[in-house]
Design a protein around this motif. Structure first.
Motif, PDB file in Angstrom:
ATOM      1  N   ALA A 270       0.824  -1.212   0.000  1.00 53.71           N
ATOM      2  CA  ALA A 270       0.000   0.000   0.000  1.00 53.71           C
ATOM      3  C   ALA A 270       0.856   1.261   0.000  1.00 53.71           C
ATOM      4  O   ALA A 270       0.525   2.257  -0.655  1.00 53.71           O
ATOM      5  CB  ALA A 270      -0.928  -0.010   1.206  1.00 53.71           C
ATOM      6  N   LEU A 271       1.978   1.235   0.726  1.00 48.49           N
ATOM      7  CA  LEU A 271       2.880   2.387   0.754  1.00 48.49           C
ATOM      8  C   LEU A 271       3.480   2.662  -0.628  1.00 48.49           C
ATOM      9  O   LEU A 271       3.540   3.811  -1.081  1.00 48.49           O
ATOM     10  CB  LEU A 271       4.007   2.144   1.762  1.00 48.49           C
ATOM     11  N   MET A 272       3.918   1.608  -1.293  1.00 45.14           N
ATOM     12  CA  MET A 272       4.475   1.776  -2.638  1.00 45.14           C
ATOM     13  C   MET A 272       3.414   2.271  -3.614  1.00 45.14           C
ATOM     14  O   MET A 272       3.680   3.125  -4.471  1.00 45.14           O
ATOM     15  CB  MET A 272       5.071   0.450  -3.124  1.00 45.14           C
ATOM     16  N   LEU A 273       2.197   1.756  -3.473  1.00 39.46           N
ATOM     17  CA  LEU A 273       1.098   2.210  -4.329  1.00 39.46           C
ATOM     18  C   LEU A 273       0.787   3.684  -4.085  1.00 39.46           C
ATOM     19  O   LEU A 273       0.503   4.442  -5.017  1.00 39.46           O
ATOM     20  CB  LEU A 273      -0.150   1.364  -4.076  1.00 39.46           C
ATOM     21  N   LEU A 274       0.842   4.085  -2.818  1.00 35.78           N
ATOM     22  CA  LEU A 274       0.591   5.484  -2.463  1.00 35.78           C
ATOM     23  C   LEU A 274       1.577   6.402  -3.187  1.00 35.78           C
ATOM     24  O   LEU A 274       1.192   7.423  -3.763  1.00 35.78           O
ATOM     25  CB  LEU A 274       0.711   5.649  -0.940  1.00 35.78           C
ATOM     26  N   ILE A 275       2.834   6.022  -3.174  1.00 36.60           N
ATOM     27  CA  ILE A 275       3.869   6.838  -3.830  1.00 36.60           C
ATOM     28  C   ILE A 275       3.672   6.864  -5.340  1.00 36.60           C
ATOM     29  O   ILE A 275       3.705   7.927  -5.979  1.00 36.60           O
ATOM     30  CB  ILE A 275       5.270   6.289  -3.492  1.00 36.60           C
ATOM     31  N   ILE A 276       3.415   5.682  -5.920  1.00 40.00           N
ATOM     32  CA  ILE A 276       3.254   5.586  -7.379  1.00 40.00           C
ATOM     33  C   ILE A 276       2.040   6.390  -7.854  1.00 40.00           C
ATOM     34  O   ILE A 276       2.106   7.120  -8.848  1.00 40.00           O
ATOM     35  CB  ILE A 276       3.120   4.112  -7.803  1.00 40.00           C
ATOM     36  N   LYS A 284       5.108  16.818  -9.224  1.00 38.23           N
ATOM     37  CA  LYS A 284       5.653  17.959  -8.489  1.00 38.23           C
ATOM     38  C   LYS A 284       5.197  17.992  -7.034  1.00 38.23           C
ATOM     39  O   LYS A 284       5.873  18.556  -6.172  1.00 38.23           O
ATOM     40  CB  LYS A 284       5.257  19.267  -9.182  1.00 38.23           C
ATOM     41  N   THR A 285       4.028  17.431  -6.759  1.00 34.17           N
ATOM     42  CA  THR A 285       3.480  17.485  -5.396  1.00 34.17           C
ATOM     43  C   THR A 285       3.554  16.144  -4.672  1.00 34.17           C
ATOM     44  O   THR A 285       2.971  15.980  -3.614  1.00 34.17           O
ATOM     45  CB  THR A 285       2.015  17.956  -5.428  1.00 34.17           C
ATOM     46  N   THR A 286       4.276  15.183  -5.262  1.00 32.79           N
ATOM     47  CA  THR A 286       4.322  13.828  -4.695  1.00 32.79           C
ATOM     48  C   THR A 286       4.794  13.811  -3.246  1.00 32.79           C
ATOM     49  O   THR A 286       4.181  13.169  -2.386  1.00 32.79           O
ATOM     50  CB  THR A 286       5.232  12.921  -5.536  1.00 32.79           C
ATOM     51  N   LEU A 287       5.875  14.512  -2.969  1.00 34.37           N
ATOM     52  CA  LEU A 287       6.432  14.499  -1.611  1.00 34.37           C
ATOM     53  C   LEU A 287       5.447  15.054  -0.595  1.00 34.37           C
ATOM     54  O   LEU A 287       5.202  14.449   0.460  1.00 34.37           O
ATOM     55  CB  LEU A 287       7.736  15.297  -1.575  1.00 34.37           C
ATOM     56  N   ASP A 288       4.866  16.197  -0.912  1.00 34.98           N
ATOM     57  CA  ASP A 288       3.940  16.843   0.027  1.00 34.98           C
ATOM     58  C   ASP A 288       2.639  16.061   0.154  1.00 34.98           C
ATOM     59  O   ASP A 288       2.118  15.878   1.259  1.00 34.98           O
ATOM     60  CB  ASP A 288       3.646  18.274  -0.425  1.00 34.98           C
ATOM     61  N   LYS A 289       2.099  15.615  -0.986  1.00 39.12           N
ATOM     62  CA  LYS A 289       0.811  14.904  -0.968  1.00 39.12           C
ATOM     63  C   LYS A 289       0.912  13.585  -0.220  1.00 39.12           C
ATOM     64  O   LYS A 289       0.038  13.244   0.581  1.00 39.12           O
ATOM     65  CB  LYS A 289       0.316  14.657  -2.402  1.00 39.12           C
ATOM     66  N   SER A 290       1.948  12.831  -0.495  1.00 42.01           N
ATOM     67  CA  SER A 290       2.112  11.534   0.169  1.00 42.01           C
ATOM     68  C   SER A 290       2.229  11.708   1.680  1.00 42.01           C
ATOM     69  O   SER A 290       1.620  10.955   2.456  1.00 42.01           O
ATOM     70  CB  SER A 290       3.348  10.813  -0.369  1.00 42.01           C
ATOM     71  N   THR A 291       2.989  12.718   2.078  1.00 41.98           N
ATOM     72  CA  THR A 291       3.143  12.988   3.512  1.00 41.98           C
ATOM     73  C   THR A 291       1.822  13.406   4.133  1.00 41.98           C
ATOM     74  O   THR A 291       1.439  12.927   5.214  1.00 41.98           O
ATOM     75  CB  THR A 291       4.189  14.097   3.731  1.00 41.98           C
ATOM     76  N   GLN A 292       1.102  14.301   3.459  1.00 37.04           N
ATOM     77  CA  GLN A 292      -0.182  14.782   3.969  1.00 37.04           C
ATOM     78  C   GLN A 292      -1.174  13.631   4.135  1.00 37.04           C
ATOM     79  O   GLN A 292      -1.874  13.528   5.147  1.00 37.04           O
ATOM     80  CB  GLN A 292      -0.753  15.825   3.007  1.00 37.04           C
ATOM     81  N   GLN A 293      -1.230  12.756   3.138  1.00 38.99           N
ATOM     82  CA  GLN A 293      -2.170  11.630   3.193  1.00 38.99           C
ATOM     83  C   GLN A 293      -1.785  10.627   4.280  1.00 38.99           C
ATOM     84  O   GLN A 293      -2.660  10.063   4.951  1.00 38.99           O
ATOM     85  CB  GLN A 293      -2.230  10.957   1.819  1.00 38.99           C
ATOM     86  N   LEU A 294      -0.483  10.427   4.460  1.00 31.97           N
ATOM     87  CA  LEU A 294      -0.048   9.543   5.545  1.00 31.97           C
ATOM     88  C   LEU A 294      -0.401  10.120   6.905  1.00 31.97           C
ATOM     89  O   LEU A 294      -0.839   9.389   7.813  1.00 31.97           O
ATOM     90  CB  LEU A 294       1.464   9.308   5.455  1.00 31.97           C
ATOM     91  N   VAL A 295      -0.227  11.426   7.056  1.00 31.62           N
ATOM     92  CA  VAL A 295      -0.593  12.085   8.313  1.00 31.62           C
ATOM     93  C   VAL A 295      -2.084  11.901   8.578  1.00 31.62           C
ATOM     94  O   VAL A 295      -2.496  11.545   9.693  1.00 31.62           O
ATOM     95  CB  VAL A 295      -0.234  13.587   8.287  1.00 31.62           C
ATOM     96  N   GLU A 296      -2.906  12.126   7.555  1.00 35.14           N
ATOM     97  CA  GLU A 296      -4.360  11.960   7.710  1.00 35.14           C
ATOM     98  C   GLU A 296      -4.710  10.521   8.070  1.00 35.14           C
ATOM     99  O   GLU A 296      -5.593  10.271   8.894  1.00 35.14           O
ATOM    100  CB  GLU A 296      -5.067  12.372   6.416  1.00 35.14           C
TER     101      GLU A 296
END
Length: 456
Positions: A270-276, A284-296
């Motif tokens: 699931a983590l790898m899928l989240l990044i992909i 361009k927003t992968t780093l921020d979006k992935s972090t935000q979604q993990l926090v949520e």
């Protein structure tokens, strides 16, 4: 086995916890006080008793940590799929076969079941409800019918079985002192009986009211299905998720991955899928979006388990986890406080499988009255261990029975832990939905308990 002061302290606080649940009050404080009392008994000092509370919480967190992590990751992945409208593509083909109330009820329910197994019922409720509502109404299924399907299949079947994420059986089995797989395999007959009887009763009552015209007014305002443009990214995302999880399931069977190993495989996937998926959505927003979604996702998981951890900590003190906190304080031959209590109970009072199954269901149901099925699973598992030891019964099946009762009542089918969101997304009153669910769930629990009497 001679009971010591620690056994009586444990029994006293178990009763207190049960009373607080019956009164629909939170049981966190009684559980913390119970650990504190055990600390005073064993450590004979105030500082030792206070330290025992933290140590017991640490034991519980170590046990429940993997469950919290996997739930957080799955919720984060669902956020990524929701953002690129992948869920719309997933439901699109299904909507073409929804032609009548029957197909609307079962297709939406089965879809909710699958989504809940992988992504947890609460986030799945909003996704499935919003998409299926116009489809269901157009097919002749009223909003209350869709709410029932979402609720019963998601917070009923999916949460009570929890075969994929394994959060529920992990808590129950941990308190019962058995393996996760034992709760799932030994309870499979009970899961099936509860599902068939409850869903069958619910659908029969719904069809009867539709036929009699009792729900005609709810279908007066038919909504048109909104046409949504689905991007190629969304289509690729959903196929990636489906293929990846199918491969995970195949790997679980091929390599005999169970419990923590299976959870770890799903979580990492699931983590790898989240990044992909976030890379495909917008590099361009992968780093921020992935972090935000993990926090949520983790905020969601912690919100659920913040209450469960101290409750589980107390019940874990009933098994051999006690020695982790207090050292080698148990008598030779002891099976833990709960095991000893079970043996003493079997010698003191006449007990049989009928009584054990009945009490296990009642205890499980009562623990769910606070609206959080997970907070009561530790007690359900502990009770199963006591009864199983007392009458030499199948602990796995008993634990599954308690888990079923706690989940179907507290998970959001009778009391509003997730019932309110399901009702809200479908635009119906929570009280009305609870009334609709009450008879089917009660009939299911009675029949399942009777079946349990023969298999434990």
């Amino acid at each position: 086995m001679v009971l010591t002061g620690a056994h009586y302290i444990y029994i006293l606080f178990m009763v207190v916890v049960l009373i607080t649940m019956i009164m629909k009050k939170e049981s966190v404080i009684p559980c913390i006080l119970g650990i504190f009392a055990l600390g005073l008994y064993y450590n004979k000092s105030l500082t030792g008793a206070l330290g025992a509370i933290f140590s017991a919480l640490n034991v519980a967190l170590n046990e429940l940590g993997p469950v919290i992590i996997i739930i957080g990751i799955m919720v984060a992945l669902s956020k990524a799929l929701e953002e690129n409208k992948a869920i719309d593509f997933m439901v699109g083909p299904i909507s073409k076969v929804v032609k009548n109330p029957t197909s609307a009820f079962f297709i939406s329910g089965i879809f909710m079941l699958l989504m809940s197994w992988f992504f947890w019922p609460s986030p799945a409720t909003a996704l499935v409800g919003a998409i299926f509502l116009p489809i269901a109404i157009k097919a002749g299924l009223p909003a209350i019918g869709l709410a029932m399907a979402i609720n019963l299949f998601g917070h009923g079947i999916a949460l009570s079985t929890d075969f994929i994420i394994q959060g529920a059986p992990s808590i129950t089995s941990g308190a019962a002192g058995i393996g996760v797989n034992e709760v799932m395999s030994e309870g499979i007959i009970l899961y099936i009986v509860m599902t068939v009887v409850t869903i069958g009763t619910a659908f029969y009552m719904l069809r009867r009211d539709l036929k009699n015209g009792n729900l005609k007014h709810e279908l007066s305002q038919t909504k048109e299905i909104e046409k949504k443009e689905v991007s190629l990214t969304a289509k690729i995302s959903i196929w990636l998720v489906i293929i990846a999880f199918i491969l995970d399931i195949i790997a679980m069977y091929k390599f005999d991955l169970k419990g923590g190993d299976a959870t770890g495989l799903l979580g990492a996937t699931a983590l790898m899928l989240l990044i992909i998926i976030n890379l495909m959505n917008n590099p361009k927003t992968t780093l921020d979006k992935s972090t935000q979604q993990l926090v949520e996702g983790f905020v969601f998981g912690i919100k659920i388990f913040a209450v469960i951890i101290p409750i589980a900590a107390f019940f874990y003190m009933g098994d051999m986890s006690l020695v982790t906190v207090f050292g080698d304080v148990l008598a030779e031959g002891s099976q833990g406080l709960l095991g000893d209590i079970g043996l003493a109970l079997s010698n003191a009072v006449p007990f049989n499988k009928v009584a054990a199954a009945s009490i296990e269901t009642v205890v499980g149901g009562i623990t769910g009255l606070d609206g959080s099925s997970f907070s009561g699973m530790s007690l359900a598992g502990s009770t199963a261990a006591v009864f199983g030891t007392a009458i030499d019964a199948n602990v796995g099946a008993l634990a599954a029975l308690g888990q079923i009762a706690a989940t179907w009542i507290g998970g959001g089918c009778i009391v509003p832990w997730a019932l309110a969101p399901a009702a809200a997304i479908c635009g119906v009153k929570p009280v009305e939905l609870a009334k609709r669910n009450f008879i089917p769930v009660m009939v299911g629990l009675v029949v399942t308990t009777i079946v349990a009497m023969f298999i434990i």
